[in-house]
Design an enzyme around this catalytic site. Structure first.
Site, short mmCIF file in Angstrom:
data_model
loop_
_atom_site.label_atom_id
_atom_site.label_comp_id
_atom_site.label_asym_id
_atom_site.label_seq_id
_atom_site.Cartn_x
_atom_site.Cartn_y
_atom_site.Cartn_z
N LEU A 129 9.32 74.63 -22.70
CA LEU A 129 8.08 74.84 -23.79
C LEU A 129 7.26 73.61 -23.52
O LEU A 129 7.71 72.35 -23.74
CB LEU A 129 8.61 75.00 -25.09
CG LEU A 129 7.32 75.15 -26.09
CD1 LEU A 129 6.78 76.45 -25.87
CD2 LEU A 129 8.04 75.02 -27.65
N SER A 204 6.18 65.66 -27.78
CA SER A 204 7.42 66.40 -28.00
C SER A 204 7.84 67.09 -26.76
O SER A 204 9.16 66.85 -26.45
CB SER A 204 7.14 67.70 -28.99
OG SER A 204 6.92 67.10 -30.25
N TYR A 205 7.10 67.34 -25.78
CA TYR A 205 7.42 67.86 -24.48
C TYR A 205 8.08 66.74 -23.65
O TYR A 205 9.06 66.81 -23.16
CB TYR A 205 6.47 68.32 -23.57
CG TYR A 205 6.57 68.80 -22.37
CD1 TYR A 205 7.42 69.89 -21.92
CD2 TYR A 205 5.97 68.09 -21.31
CE1 TYR A 205 7.53 70.23 -20.87
CE2 TYR A 205 5.92 68.50 -19.97
CZ TYR A 205 7.08 69.58 -19.61
OH TYR A 205 7.35 69.77 -18.30
N GLY A 206 7.47 65.65 -23.66
CA GLY A 206 7.86 64.57 -22.91
C GLY A 206 9.24 64.09 -23.34
O GLY A 206 10.22 63.56 -22.72
N LYS A 209 12.11 66.45 -22.69
CA LYS A 209 12.46 66.14 -21.16
C LYS A 209 13.16 64.88 -20.89
O LYS A 209 14.19 64.86 -19.90
CB LYS A 209 11.32 66.35 -20.34
CG LYS A 209 10.73 67.92 -20.13
CD LYS A 209 11.85 68.85 -19.64
CE LYS A 209 11.14 70.23 -19.38
NZ LYS A 209 12.01 70.93 -18.77
#
Length: 295
Positions: A129, A204-206, A209
């Site tokens: 996501l 949030s994505y970084g 991950k």
């Protein structure tokens, strides 16, 4: 001399593999060409409504800009096109529709694949996501996604559930299953991002991950005794349908090779990491951005 990857007859699960334009589909096709049976695991993403600039009610993907429209249509796919492409390589393949944000669903996925295709040898955690958010309201300085919402608990939790927790649960179950059949061989390939160490505008994505990278390195240490290697591929910008014409030119100009990454670029790396040639490679993050990192 032809290189034999040693993968013929293996079984792989590739998550997030329904989009014909996506990295997951490219990996599935590439593994199939090596004789690997494929479990395509995904949950189609229906395009959300957006408010158009003109008067009228909410419109859907057909009214988006070309890049967003192509991506929305592709990620909403039921996976049938990818399934047909994989089967055309002469291997067995099946679709497994699963919501990986549900821990119970994650726990049951590998068992379903094993029941249908046989014991899973290769796990590719590709589903993800990516919804922009930020600590400080801003506009994206590079990719121009527009205004980004300020980070909140709900968005952070959504990213964590799919980008971090789901791969962790799948890796743990994969390890248990390899041990149960005596160990000896297994491959885990996690798909991250070259922006994981820091990703302003997509925090949030970084962050989730980057957590996946940490999980991968720990798993590589702890699963080696079972003959399992664990590695992460960290792509730069890849054209999976989301990059419109204007942005494509900007991103290509940033690349030393003068082009965008393609899903097949990442797929070839994933096949290598799954192959016998990568047997002594584990706990690594391979940056795949054509010689340039985003951050």
């Amino acid at each position: 001399m032809m290189i034999d990857t040693g993968l013929a007859g293996r079984v792989a699960v590739v998550t997030g593999s329904n989009s014909p334009l996506g990295i997951g589909a490219a990996i599935a096709r590439a593994l199939a060409r090596e004789g690997v049976a494929i479990g395509l695991a995904f949950l189609p993403t229906p395009p959300p409504p957006v408010e158009p600039a003109t008067v009228g009610g909410p419109e859907y993907a057909e009214d988006w800009e070309p890049g967003a429209r192509a991506y929305a249509v592709a990620t909403a796919s039921d996976g049938s096109q990818v399934l047909a492409e994989v089967r055309a390589e002469g291997v067995e393949a099946e679709i497994f529709v699963v919501d990986l944000t549900d821990p119970a669903a994650s726990a049951g996925l590998l068992g379903e694949v094993e029941h249908t295709l046989g014991p899973v040898d290769i796990l590719v955690n590709n589903a993800a996501l990516s919804v922009p958010d930020t600590f400080v309201p801003q506009r994206d300085p590079v990719f121009y996604f527009g205004d980004h919402p300020v980070l909140d608990a709900a968005n952070l939790d959504r990213h964590y559930a799919l980008n971090t927790r789901a791969p962790a649960l799948l890796m743990a179950d994969f390890h248990r299953r390899v041990l149960a059949r005596g160990g000896g061989w297994g491959r885990i390939v996690n798909i991250g991002t070259d922006g994981a160490p820091q990703f302003p505008g997509e925090v949030s994505y970084g962050a989730t991950k980057y957590a996946l990278e940490s999980l991968s390195r720990s798993a590589a240490q702890e699963m080696a005794a079972a003959g399992i290697t664990v590695n992460t591929v960290a792509p730069g910008p890849v054209q999976t349908g989301w990059i419109g014409p204007d942005l494509a030119g900007t991103a290509a100009a940033m690349s030393p090779f003068g082009r965008l990454g393609q899903p097949e670029d990442i797929a070839d790396i994933a096949v290598f990491l799954a192959s016998e040639q990568a047997r002594w490679l584990s706990g690594q993050t391979l940056y795949a951005g054509g010689g340039k990192r985003t951050f």
